[in-house]
Design a protein around this motif. Structure first.
Motif, PDB file in Angstrom:
ATOM      1  N   UNK A  82      -1.486  -3.003   2.077  1.00 16.29           N
ATOM      2  CA  UNK A  82      -0.303  -2.463   1.376  1.00 16.29           C
ATOM      3  C   UNK A  82       0.595  -0.478   1.594  1.00 16.29           C
ATOM      4  N   UNK A  83      -0.470  -0.520   2.146  1.00 14.30           N
ATOM      5  CA  UNK A  83      -0.233   1.290   2.802  1.00 14.30           C
ATOM      6  C   UNK A  83       0.342   0.964   5.325  1.00 14.30           C
ATOM      7  N   UNK A  84      -0.093  -0.435   5.271  1.00 17.63           N
ATOM      8  CA  UNK A  84       0.244  -0.434   6.429  1.00 17.63           C
ATOM      9  C   UNK A  84       0.862  -1.189   6.321  1.00 17.63           C
ATOM     10  N   UNK A  85       1.680  -2.442   5.968  1.00 21.95           N
ATOM     11  CA  UNK A  85       2.443  -3.209   6.409  1.00 21.95           C
ATOM     12  C   UNK A  85       3.733  -2.222   5.940  1.00 21.95           C
ATOM     13  N   UNK A  86       4.024  -3.177   7.588  1.00 22.83           N
ATOM     14  CA  UNK A  86       6.122  -2.313   7.281  1.00 22.83           C
ATOM     15  C   UNK A  86       5.657  -0.764   8.430  1.00 22.83           C
ATOM     16  N   UNK A  87       4.805  -1.005   9.038  1.00 24.77           N
ATOM     17  CA  UNK A  87       4.732   0.001  10.090  1.00 24.77           C
ATOM     18  C   UNK A  87       3.979  -0.150  11.517  1.00 24.77           C
ATOM     19  N   UNK A  88       4.996   0.578  12.292  1.00 27.27           N
ATOM     20  CA  UNK A  88       4.758   0.392  13.911  1.00 27.27           C
ATOM     21  C   UNK A  88       3.710  -0.571  14.493  1.00 27.27           C
ATOM     22  N   UNK A  89       3.251  -1.463  14.831  1.00 27.46           N
ATOM     23  CA  UNK A  89       2.061  -1.867  15.788  1.00 27.46           C
ATOM     24  C   UNK A  89       1.233  -0.554  16.606  1.00 27.46           C
ATOM     25  N   UNK A  90       2.466  -0.042  17.338  1.00 23.57           N
ATOM     26  CA  UNK A  90       1.994   0.703  18.337  1.00 23.57           C
ATOM     27  C   UNK A  90       2.348   2.185  18.027  1.00 23.57           C
ATOM     28  N   UNK A  91       2.432   2.671  16.719  1.00 25.47           N
ATOM     29  CA  UNK A  91       2.198   3.795  16.281  1.00 25.47           C
ATOM     30  C   UNK A  91       0.628   3.974  15.494  1.00 25.47           C
ATOM     31  N   UNK A  92      -0.622   4.451  16.714  1.00 26.66           N
ATOM     32  CA  UNK A  92      -1.742   4.101  16.700  1.00 26.66           C
ATOM     33  C   UNK A  92      -2.032   4.717  15.945  1.00 26.66           C
ATOM     34  N   UNK A  93      -1.325   6.008  16.054  1.00 26.73           N
ATOM     35  CA  UNK A  93      -2.212   7.269  15.179  1.00 26.73           C
ATOM     36  C   UNK A  93      -1.637   7.520  13.734  1.00 26.73           C
ATOM     37  N   UNK A  94      -1.045   7.190  13.498  1.00 29.73           N
ATOM     38  CA  UNK A  94       0.123   7.043  12.147  1.00 29.73           C
ATOM     39  C   UNK A  94      -1.204   5.826  11.435  1.00 29.73           C
ATOM     40  N   UNK A  95      -1.502   4.752  11.790  1.00 32.45           N
ATOM     41  CA  UNK A  95      -2.057   3.792  11.949  1.00 32.45           C
ATOM     42  C   UNK A  95      -4.052   4.765  10.791  1.00 32.45           C
ATOM     43  N   UNK A  96      -4.375   5.264  11.909  1.00 35.68           N
ATOM     44  CA  UNK A  96      -5.363   5.563  12.004  1.00 35.68           C
ATOM     45  C   UNK A  96      -5.898   7.047  10.769  1.00 35.68           C
ATOM     46  N   UNK A  97      -4.281   7.831  10.886  1.00 33.22           N
ATOM     47  CA  UNK A  97      -3.880   8.874   9.167  1.00 33.22           C
ATOM     48  C   UNK A  97      -3.947   7.629   8.029  1.00 33.22           C
ATOM     49  N   UNK A  98      -3.382   6.484   8.396  1.00 36.02           N
ATOM     50  CA  UNK A  98      -3.783   5.790   7.056  1.00 36.02           C
ATOM     51  C   UNK A  98      -4.864   5.281   6.570  1.00 36.02           C
ATOM     52  N   UNK A  99      -5.784   4.631   7.465  1.00 36.96           N
ATOM     53  CA  UNK A  99      -7.076   4.346   6.970  1.00 36.96           C
ATOM     54  C   UNK A  99      -8.027   5.119   6.853  1.00 36.96           C
ATOM     55  N   UNK A 100      -8.477   6.346   7.201  1.00 38.59           N
ATOM     56  CA  UNK A 100      -8.911   7.815   7.427  1.00 38.59           C
ATOM     57  C   UNK A 100      -8.523   7.793   6.198  1.00 38.59           C
ATOM     58  N   UNK A 101      -7.529   7.960   5.414  1.00 39.46           N
ATOM     59  CA  UNK A 101      -7.105   9.051   3.982  1.00 39.46           C
ATOM     60  C   UNK A 101      -8.348   8.368   3.110  1.00 39.46           C
ATOM     61  N   UNK A 102      -8.718   7.074   3.874  1.00 35.85           N
ATOM     62  CA  UNK A 102     -10.032   6.580   2.881  1.00 35.85           C
ATOM     63  C   UNK A 102     -11.511   6.649   3.277  1.00 35.85           C
ATOM     64  N   UNK A 103     -12.314   6.830   2.597  1.00 38.98           N
ATOM     65  CA  UNK A 103     -13.770   7.286   2.918  1.00 38.98           C
ATOM     66  C   UNK A 103     -14.316   6.353   3.034  1.00 38.98           C
ATOM     67  N   UNK A 104     -15.704   6.618   4.072  1.00 33.66           N
ATOM     68  CA  UNK A 104     -16.567   5.444   4.336  1.00 33.66           C
ATOM     69  C   UNK A 104     -15.650   3.766   4.567  1.00 33.66           C
ATOM     70  N   UNK A 105     -15.902   2.791   4.564  1.00 33.03           N
ATOM     71  CA  UNK A 105     -15.574   1.809   4.546  1.00 33.03           C
ATOM     72  C   UNK A 105     -15.461   1.159   5.905  1.00 33.03           C
ATOM     73  N   UNK A 106     -16.319   1.621   6.418  1.00 36.65           N
ATOM     74  CA  UNK A 106     -16.250   1.497   7.977  1.00 36.65           C
ATOM     75  C   UNK A 106     -16.543   0.060   8.925  1.00 36.65           C
ATOM     76  N   UNK A 107     -16.721  -0.801   8.597  1.00 32.30           N
ATOM     77  CA  UNK A 107     -16.088  -2.404   8.860  1.00 32.30           C
ATOM     78  C   UNK A 107     -15.338  -2.366   8.566  1.00 32.30           C
TER      79      UNK A 107
END
Ligand code: MUC
Ligand code: MG
Length: 367
Positions: free
Chosen positions: A72-97
């Motif tokens: 839900x957080x990633x849908x709609x995000x531009x695929x080249x906004x890589x740093x924005x995507x990292x920020x979204x993913x790392x808002x959640x802790x753990x879940x490494x793989x």
């Protein structure tokens, strides 16, 4: 171009030869295939291996976090906004793989969109990697027979011996039989998956001093800080961090704490983006790295090859790329080949993780 949908598909493929090690065993690849679709119809893929004994993730938790939290957080995000995507993913802790797979699938989308192999986008250092094979728990003579067979069949001459059983009775004996049987040219190292105490590890290092071992991975629990530091200071060979350095912060901490002087880099748990940061950090600190194995399928292994071949620092040492050989089948559309002990990077655009759709239908467990 925007992310339009993210799928997390659980599937299960049995192993012909289960792998046993100090922290667990693997009898089937009950993994999750992550598929990311863009609004222009490009599809990126990555494999996710649940390793509850290492990261606390399960097949169900990976599906849930990808579908309910990241999606839900990633849908709609531009695929080249890589740093924005990292920020979204790392808002959640753990879940490494789970994070690793989303990152790799996105790199696949980027490569396919640009019409470029991802290995070139990352660094483009070389076109193949030398393979190291991981040997699980078995009687010493069986381990040697297997290693000789791998050398004969695939040209592999680097082996990681799983240890962490009984150090004096089983582990040292297995290392001795392998060294004697494989000769001086073979590269040999051990991974105890935290199965020993620091004192047991020190004893193993004393007794294997003339075995020509390259390094020792995760001998004991790195949280026992002083024991680990003592080992690193006194060991004649590097002490490698694997599960004690699962992300950038922990990897930096382990090196600065003196808990390790070599790092395993695994794309399955770090994706490409965080793995690249770990490699850069290690290089800056004068610490060697090697591409480790998360007991990957061929789909996962391709990602390791693509990443490992991209950087001079990761391409230096043999990479753990061959444990898919123990599986009864695989999803990868163009099966990997190990020739003269090496795997080549795929040449097409993206990561090269295309799957055989008929096999995916057969092995997926969500229908
Ligand atoms: C390794 O190097 O430890 C075993 C457990 C796991 O999570 O990865 C493997 C290999
Ligand atoms: Mg390990």
């Amino acid at each position: 171009m925007k992310i339009a949908a993210i799928e997390a598909i659980p599937y299960s493929i049995p192993y012909r030869h289960p792998l046993h090690f100090a922290s667990g065993s693997v009898h089937e690849a009950d993994h999750v295939l992550v598929r990311i679709h863009t609004d222009e119809g490009v599809v990126g893929l990555a494999d996710t291996p649940p390793r509850p004994y290492t990261y606390g993730e399960t097949q169900k938790s990976i599906v849930a976090v990808v579908q309910d939290v990241f999606g839900p957080q990633l849908i709609g995000v531009d695929i080249f906004d890589r740093e924005k995507i990292q920020e979204i993913l790392f808002r959640t802790i753990h879940n490494q793989t789970a994070k690793g797979a989303v990152d790799i699938a996105l790199w696949d989308v980027i490569g396919k969109t640009l019409g470029q192999p991802v290995t070139k986008l990352l660094g483009g250092y070389t076109d193949s990697l030398r393979v190291s094979h991981m040997l699980g728990f078995k009687p010493a003579q069986e381990l040697l027979d297997l290693a000789l067979e791998f050398r004969e069949t695939y040209g592999i001459n680097t082996f990681k011996l799983k240890t962490g059983r009984h150090p004096l009775r089983l582990d040292i004996e297995a290392a001795r039989v392998l060294r004697e049987g494989l000769g001086e040219d073979a590269e040999l190292y051990m991974d105890a998956n935290r199965g020993w105490s620091a004192n047991e590890a020190a004893e193993v290092l004393r007794r294997t001093a003339d075995f020509g071992l390259q390094f020792l991975e995760e001998p004991d629990d790195a949280r026992e800080v002083l024991g680990r530091r003592r080992l690193v200071v006194n060991s004649p060979i590097p002490i490698a961090a694997d599960e004690s350095a699962p992300n950038l912060g922990e990897a930096a901490k382990e090196i600065l704490n003196g808990g390790a002087n070599l790092l395993a880099v695994k794309t399955a748990r770090s994706g490409f983006t965080e793995a690249a940061k770990i490699v850069g950090m290690a290089e800056g600190m004068g610490v060697d790295v090697y591409i480790g194995n998360q007991i990957d399928t061929q789909v996962g292994t391709v990602a390791s090859v693509v990443f490992g071949a991209a950087f001079a620092h990761t391409a230096k040492r043999a990479a753990e790329l061959s444990n898919f050989l123990d599986m009864a089948d695989d999803l990868l559309a163009d099966p990997l080949q190990i020739i003269d002990g090496r795997i080549r990077v795929p040449e097409g655009p993206g990561v090269g993780t295309g799957v055989n759709e008929e096999k995916l239908e057969r092995y997926r467990s969500d229908r």
